[in-house]
Every structure is written in structure tokens, then in C-alpha cells.
Design a protein around this motif. Structure first.
Motif, PDB file in Angstrom:
ATOM      1  N   VAL A  27     -48.644   9.835 -14.631  1.00  0.00           N
ATOM      2  CA  VAL A  27     -49.672   8.595 -15.732  1.00  0.00           C
ATOM      3  C   VAL A  27     -48.602   8.237 -16.961  1.00  0.00           C
ATOM      4  CG1 VAL A  27     -51.491   8.221 -17.095  1.00  0.00           C
ATOM      5  CG2 VAL A  27     -51.645   9.109 -14.451  1.00  0.00           C
ATOM      6  N   ILE A  28     -48.142   9.684 -17.666  1.00  0.00           N
ATOM      7  CA  ILE A  28     -47.257   9.186 -18.566  1.00  0.00           C
ATOM      8  C   ILE A  28     -45.923   8.602 -18.301  1.00  0.00           C
ATOM      9  CG2 ILE A  28     -46.771  10.545 -20.563  1.00  0.00           C
ATOM     10  CD1 ILE A  28     -48.430  12.424 -20.550  1.00  0.00           C
ATOM     11  N   ALA A  29     -45.438   9.293 -16.780  1.00  0.00           N
ATOM     12  CA  ALA A  29     -43.926   8.732 -17.255  1.00  0.00           C
ATOM     13  C   ALA A  29     -44.363   7.369 -16.760  1.00  0.00           C
ATOM     14  CB  ALA A  29     -43.359   9.847 -15.618  1.00  0.00           C
ATOM     15  N   ALA A  30     -45.013   6.514 -16.188  1.00  0.00           N
ATOM     16  CA  ALA A  30     -45.609   5.409 -15.489  1.00  0.00           C
ATOM     17  C   ALA A  30     -44.996   4.547 -16.658  1.00  0.00           C
ATOM     18  CB  ALA A  30     -47.210   4.538 -14.558  1.00  0.00           C
ATOM     19  N   MET A  31     -46.692   5.038 -17.893  1.00  0.00           N
ATOM     20  CA  MET A  31     -46.222   4.578 -18.684  1.00  0.00           C
ATOM     21  C   MET A  31     -45.203   4.098 -19.594  1.00  0.00           C
ATOM     22  SD  MET A  31     -50.718   5.635 -20.327  1.00  0.00           S
ATOM     23  CE  MET A  31     -50.181   6.405 -21.821  1.00  0.00           C
ATOM     24  N   VAL A  32     -43.716   5.264 -19.616  1.00  0.00           N
ATOM     25  CA  VAL A  32     -43.584   4.965 -20.361  1.00  0.00           C
ATOM     26  C   VAL A  32     -42.073   4.328 -19.143  1.00  0.00           C
ATOM     27  CG1 VAL A  32     -40.423   6.425 -20.613  1.00  0.00           C
ATOM     28  CG2 VAL A  32     -43.308   7.183 -21.395  1.00  0.00           C
ATOM     29  N   ALA A  33     -42.367   4.278 -18.364  1.00  0.00           N
ATOM     30  CA  ALA A  33     -41.155   3.318 -17.079  1.00  0.00           C
ATOM     31  C   ALA A  33     -42.130   1.785 -18.067  1.00  0.00           C
ATOM     32  CB  ALA A  33     -41.672   3.375 -15.761  1.00  0.00           C
ATOM     33  N   VAL A  34     -43.381   1.359 -17.747  1.00  0.00           N
ATOM     34  CA  VAL A  34     -43.416  -0.330 -18.257  1.00  0.00           C
ATOM     35  C   VAL A  34     -43.122  -0.788 -19.267  1.00  0.00           C
ATOM     36  CG1 VAL A  34     -46.144  -1.331 -18.390  1.00  0.00           C
ATOM     37  CG2 VAL A  34     -45.885   0.128 -16.322  1.00  0.00           C
ATOM     38  N   ALA A  35     -43.106   0.592 -20.392  1.00  0.00           N
ATOM     39  CA  ALA A  35     -42.836  -0.044 -21.675  1.00  0.00           C
ATOM     40  C   ALA A  35     -41.458   0.157 -21.512  1.00  0.00           C
ATOM     41  CB  ALA A  35     -43.487   1.230 -22.870  1.00  0.00           C
ATOM     42  N   ALA A  37     -38.912  -1.301 -19.528  1.00  0.00           N
ATOM     43  CA  ALA A  37     -38.948  -2.510 -18.654  1.00  0.00           C
ATOM     44  C   ALA A  37     -39.368  -3.565 -19.645  1.00  0.00           C
ATOM     45  CB  ALA A  37     -39.869  -2.544 -17.574  1.00  0.00           C
ATOM     46  N   ALA A  38     -40.665  -3.608 -20.377  1.00  0.00           N
ATOM     47  CA  ALA A  38     -40.731  -4.387 -20.854  1.00  0.00           C
ATOM     48  C   ALA A  38     -39.771  -5.166 -22.166  1.00  0.00           C
ATOM     49  CB  ALA A  38     -42.603  -4.319 -21.299  1.00  0.00           C
ATOM     50  N   PHE A  39     -39.502  -3.680 -22.613  1.00  0.00           N
ATOM     51  CA  PHE A  39     -38.128  -3.997 -23.857  1.00  0.00           C
ATOM     52  C   PHE A  39     -36.786  -3.407 -23.702  1.00  0.00           C
ATOM     53  CE2 PHE A  39     -41.990  -2.414 -25.569  1.00  0.00           C
ATOM     54  CZ  PHE A  39     -42.099  -3.332 -27.095  1.00  0.00           C
ATOM     55  N   THR A  41     -34.773  -6.007 -22.244  1.00  0.00           N
ATOM     56  CA  THR A  41     -34.117  -7.336 -22.105  1.00  0.00           C
ATOM     57  C   THR A  41     -33.663  -7.703 -23.430  1.00  0.00           C
ATOM     58  OG1 THR A  41     -34.514  -8.005 -20.335  1.00  0.00           O
ATOM     59  CG2 THR A  41     -33.992 -10.135 -21.189  1.00  0.00           C
ATOM     60  N   PRO A  42     -35.040  -7.751 -24.462  1.00  0.00           N
ATOM     61  CA  PRO A  42     -35.169  -7.970 -25.831  1.00  0.00           C
ATOM     62  C   PRO A  42     -33.506  -6.593 -26.267  1.00  0.00           C
ATOM     63  CG  PRO A  42     -37.452  -7.910 -25.311  1.00  0.00           C
ATOM     64  CD  PRO A  42     -37.060  -7.646 -24.309  1.00  0.00           C
ATOM     65  N   ILE A  43     -34.213  -5.460 -25.401  1.00  0.00           N
ATOM     66  CA  ILE A  43     -33.048  -4.730 -26.453  1.00  0.00           C
ATOM     67  C   ILE A  43     -31.284  -4.964 -25.692  1.00  0.00           C
ATOM     68  CG2 ILE A  43     -32.341  -2.144 -26.203  1.00  0.00           C
ATOM     69  CD1 ILE A  43     -35.363  -1.449 -26.765  1.00  0.00           C
ATOM     70  N   SER A  44     -31.397  -5.180 -24.916  1.00  0.00           N
ATOM     71  CA  SER A  44     -30.026  -5.590 -24.345  1.00  0.00           C
ATOM     72  C   SER A  44     -29.092  -6.317 -24.906  1.00  0.00           C
ATOM     73  CB  SER A  44     -30.365  -6.011 -22.329  1.00  0.00           C
ATOM     74  OG  SER A  44     -29.287  -5.692 -22.261  1.00  0.00           O
ATOM     75  N   THR A  45     -29.982  -7.833 -25.636  1.00  0.00           N
ATOM     76  CA  THR A  45     -29.822  -8.937 -25.903  1.00  0.00           C
ATOM     77  C   THR A  45     -29.183  -8.430 -27.595  1.00  0.00           C
ATOM     78  OG1 THR A  45     -31.316 -10.454 -24.435  1.00  0.00           O
ATOM     79  CG2 THR A  45     -30.344 -10.988 -26.713  1.00  0.00           C
TER      80      THR A  45
END
Length: 61
Positions: A27-35, A37-39, A41-45
Motif C-alpha cells: 500500500v505504501i509503495a502504491a501511494m508513493v507511485a501515485v505521488a 506520477a502526479a509530480f 510532469t511539473p518536475i520534468s518541466t
């Protein structure tokens, strides 16, 4: 006799707590993966902009 062994085995399996920590880690690994994935694009930019700024500073005479 076989039914009693099956009952005891199922009862022991249901009372076992060994898999709980593995599920918690999943569950923790899934939450980290979602976080992430959310960030991504902004970090890449921001990283792309930073690298472009460095490249412009190096190539400009």
C-alpha cells in the motif's frame, strides 16, 4: 478426519498475521507511485527549463 484437518488448516490460515506487513508495504509503495506520477510532469518541466538555461549560458559568447 480430512474435514477436520481442512478446518484446522483454514482456521490457522485466517488467524495468521504474517502477511499484514507485506500488504502494508504494498500500500505504501502504491501511494508513493501515485505521488510520483502526479509530480513527474511539473518536475520534468522545471528540470528541462534549468538545463536549457545552463545550455544557453554555456553557448552564449
Amino acid at each position: 478426519m480430512l474435514l477436520l484437518k481442512l478446518y484446522v488448516h483454514c482456521k490457522t490460515f485466517l488467524q495468521s498475521k504474517e502477511g499484514a506487513s507485506g500488504i502494508e508495504y504494498a500500500v505504501i509503495a502504491a501511494m508513493v507511485a501515485v505521488a510520483l506520477a502526479a509530480f513527474v510532469t511539473p518536475i520534468s518541466t522545471q528540470v528541462t527549463n534549468l538545463m536549457q538555461t545552463i545550455q544557453d549560458a554555456i553557448t552564449t559568447p
